[in-house]
Design a protein around this motif. Sequence first.
Motif, PDB file in Angstrom:
ATOM      1  N   LYS A 101      14.195  40.409  19.496  1.00 10.86           N
ATOM      2  CA  LYS A 101      14.009  39.083  18.914  1.00 10.86           C
ATOM      3  C   LYS A 101      13.822  38.062  20.023  1.00 10.86           C
ATOM      4  N   ASN A 102      13.016  37.061  19.771  1.00 13.39           N
ATOM      5  CA  ASN A 102      12.726  36.063  20.791  1.00 13.39           C
ATOM      6  C   ASN A 102      13.997  35.347  21.244  1.00 13.39           C
ATOM      7  N   GLY A 103      14.196  35.325  22.574  1.00  4.98           N
ATOM      8  CA  GLY A 103      15.380  34.660  23.109  1.00  4.98           C
ATOM      9  C   GLY A 103      15.122  33.976  24.435  1.00  4.98           C
ATOM     10  N   GLY A 104      13.884  34.115  24.961  1.00  2.00           N
ATOM     11  CA  GLY A 104      13.557  33.465  26.218  1.00  2.00           C
ATOM     12  C   GLY A 104      13.634  34.412  27.397  1.00  2.00           C
ATOM     13  N   LEU A 105      13.198  33.902  28.544  1.00  2.00           N
ATOM     14  CA  LEU A 105      13.030  34.705  29.757  1.00  2.00           C
ATOM     15  C   LEU A 105      14.336  35.317  30.240  1.00  2.00           C
ATOM     16  N   GLY A 106      15.385  34.491  30.368  1.00  2.00           N
ATOM     17  CA  GLY A 106      16.648  34.981  30.911  1.00  2.00           C
ATOM     18  C   GLY A 106      17.233  36.120  30.091  1.00  2.00           C
ATOM     19  N   LEU A 107      17.255  35.968  28.775  1.00  2.00           N
ATOM     20  CA  LEU A 107      17.834  37.001  27.917  1.00  2.00           C
ATOM     21  C   LEU A 107      16.954  38.243  27.872  1.00  2.00           C
ATOM     22  N   ALA A 108      15.641  38.065  28.028  1.00  2.00           N
ATOM     23  CA  ALA A 108      14.750  39.226  28.105  1.00  2.00           C
ATOM     24  C   ALA A 108      15.047  40.041  29.365  1.00  2.00           C
ATOM     25  N   ARG A 109      15.269  39.356  30.479  1.00  2.00           N
ATOM     26  CA  ARG A 109      15.647  40.074  31.702  1.00  2.00           C
ATOM     27  C   ARG A 109      16.944  40.847  31.499  1.00  2.00           C
ATOM     28  N   ASN A 110      17.896  40.247  30.792  1.00  2.00           N
ATOM     29  CA  ASN A 110      19.163  40.929  30.521  1.00  2.00           C
ATOM     30  C   ASN A 110      18.950  42.200  29.699  1.00  2.00           C
ATOM     31  N   SER A 111      18.046  42.136  28.734  1.00  2.00           N
ATOM     32  CA  SER A 111      17.747  43.328  27.929  1.00  2.00           C
ATOM     33  C   SER A 111      17.173  44.432  28.816  1.00  2.00           C
ATOM     34  N   GLY A 112      16.389  44.049  29.808  1.00  2.00           N
ATOM     35  CA  GLY A 112      15.877  45.028  30.754  1.00  2.00           C
ATOM     36  C   GLY A 112      16.981  45.615  31.617  1.00  2.00           C
ATOM     37  N   LEU A 113      17.896  44.758  32.075  1.00  3.90           N
ATOM     38  CA  LEU A 113      19.013  45.236  32.888  1.00  3.90           C
ATOM     39  C   LEU A 113      19.883  46.232  32.115  1.00  3.90           C
ATOM     40  N   ASP A 114      19.998  46.036  30.818  1.00  7.09           N
ATOM     41  CA  ASP A 114      20.849  46.912  30.002  1.00  7.09           C
ATOM     42  C   ASP A 114      20.348  48.352  29.969  1.00  7.09           C
ATOM     43  N   VAL A 115      19.057  48.562  30.205  1.00  7.46           N
ATOM     44  CA  VAL A 115      18.513  49.927  30.149  1.00  7.46           C
ATOM     45  C   VAL A 115      18.019  50.410  31.512  1.00  7.46           C
ATOM     46  N   ALA A 116      18.142  49.569  32.549  1.00  9.01           N
ATOM     47  CA  ALA A 116      17.658  49.937  33.884  1.00  9.01           C
ATOM     48  C   ALA A 116      18.528  51.041  34.485  1.00  9.01           C
ATOM     49  N   THR A 117      17.900  51.925  35.258  1.00  6.84           N
ATOM     50  CA  THR A 117      18.622  53.028  35.896  1.00  6.84           C
ATOM     51  C   THR A 117      18.346  53.138  37.393  1.00  6.84           C
ATOM     52  N   GLY A 118      17.506  52.273  37.958  1.00  8.67           N
ATOM     53  CA  GLY A 118      17.099  52.380  39.351  1.00  8.67           C
ATOM     54  C   GLY A 118      18.189  52.011  40.341  1.00  8.67           C
ATOM     55  N   GLU A 119      17.991  52.393  41.596  1.00  6.17           N
ATOM     56  CA  GLU A 119      18.899  51.978  42.663  1.00  6.17           C
ATOM     57  C   GLU A 119      18.824  50.462  42.854  1.00  6.17           C
ATOM     58  N   TYR A 120      17.614  49.942  42.787  1.00  6.89           N
ATOM     59  CA  TYR A 120      17.378  48.506  42.919  1.00  6.89           C
ATOM     60  C   TYR A 120      16.635  48.007  41.681  1.00  6.89           C
ATOM     61  N   VAL A 121      16.695  46.698  41.485  1.00  5.92           N
ATOM     62  CA  VAL A 121      16.046  46.068  40.336  1.00  5.92           C
ATOM     63  C   VAL A 121      15.129  44.968  40.837  1.00  5.92           C
ATOM     64  N   ALA A 122      13.926  44.921  40.267  1.00  5.75           N
ATOM     65  CA  ALA A 122      12.983  43.836  40.541  1.00  5.75           C
ATOM     66  C   ALA A 122      12.604  43.171  39.223  1.00  5.75           C
ATOM     67  N   PHE A 123      12.334  41.878  39.283  1.00  6.38           N
ATOM     68  CA  PHE A 123      11.869  41.131  38.121  1.00  6.38           C
ATOM     69  C   PHE A 123      10.468  40.605  38.417  1.00  6.38           C
ATOM     70  N   ILE A 124       9.532  40.890  37.535  1.00  8.22           N
ATOM     71  CA  ILE A 124       8.167  40.420  37.689  1.00  8.22           C
ATOM     72  C   ILE A 124       7.780  39.655  36.420  1.00  8.22           C
ATOM     73  N   ASP A 125       7.286  38.449  36.571  1.00  9.82           N
ATOM     74  CA  ASP A 125       6.803  37.704  35.406  1.00  9.82           C
ATOM     75  C   ASP A 125       5.453  38.260  34.981  1.00  9.82           C
ATOM     76  N   SER A 126       5.225  38.351  33.682  1.00  5.19           N
ATOM     77  CA  SER A 126       4.097  39.102  33.150  1.00  5.19           C
ATOM     78  C   SER A 126       2.749  38.427  33.325  1.00  5.19           C
ATOM     79  N   ASP A 127       2.725  37.167  33.750  1.00 10.95           N
ATOM     80  CA  ASP A 127       1.442  36.526  34.057  1.00 10.95           C
ATOM     81  C   ASP A 127       1.161  36.531  35.562  1.00 10.95           C
TER      82      ASP A 127
END
Length: 282
Positions: free
Chosen positions: A67-93
């Motif tokens: 559900k739409n919640g904005g950039l910050g909460l979308a990143r959090n949803s990604g962190l919840d399923v991430a498994t890598g040693e490191y994490v990067a954030f890339i904006d989609s545009d």
Amino acid sequence: MKQPKISIIVPIYNVEKYLDECMLSLLNQTLEDIEIILVDDESSDNCPKMCDEYANKDKRVKVVHKKNGGLGLARNSGLDVATGEYVAFIDSDDFIDLDMMETLYHVAISEKADVVRCGLKFYSANCFKERHDVITKQVFRGRNQVDDFLLDFVGPKPECKRDVKYMVSACCCIHSRKLIEEYKLRFMSERLTLSEDLIWAIDLYTKAQCIVYLPYCFYAYRMNPTSITHNYNMDKYKRNHKFYALIEEKLSYCFPKERYINNILRSKFHYVRIAISNFARQ
């Protein structure tokens, strides 16, 4: 399954005209041992379908529809399923150089760094303008050096000629996921505060023991006039007050007030100039 070296989290909202360019730069990274987490923030265009198509074509791609919640909460949803040693954030545009992840990862391992940052280049009308925050590799190691870097990240000292010494972005870097999960770090919503990236940096950098800054401009930041960064509205003033109160509260836990007050004031002056400039253009 082998642990990916880097989890790349891409929040997505109505960017179908830019998404292919972004994804091409990620799927063709010279560092192949990555996972790409596409977080569809309830896009109303063709992005949800595009995300699923990417996942069907490449097993390294995961998709989260939310559900739409904005950039910050979308990143959090990604962190919840991430498994890598490191994490990067890339904006989609935006998009990145093909060797960005490999270069940052190798530096992170060799320096035992919690964060590795690089420069960025502004992209507009098929032209690039590089922004170099450092001209040689800089290593900030230990509490004193990292603290000095963090305060300059908030706002430079009065003698600095630049309003912004270091670009406040969570995108042009990789972060230790172990450190993130150890302290349960997550982003605030940009709908509540002026800059979720700076709040994130304060939370993370006060826990970090080593930050490396590279002079290479690997990250292409698209100058998109419709993005939230370049929009002005009166509500930003309310979020501005909350933002600086929150910054001061967080810094007060780590530093005496005389250590950080000039950094906050410099940041405030910069924001006022930006707000006036954005208002004048409308």
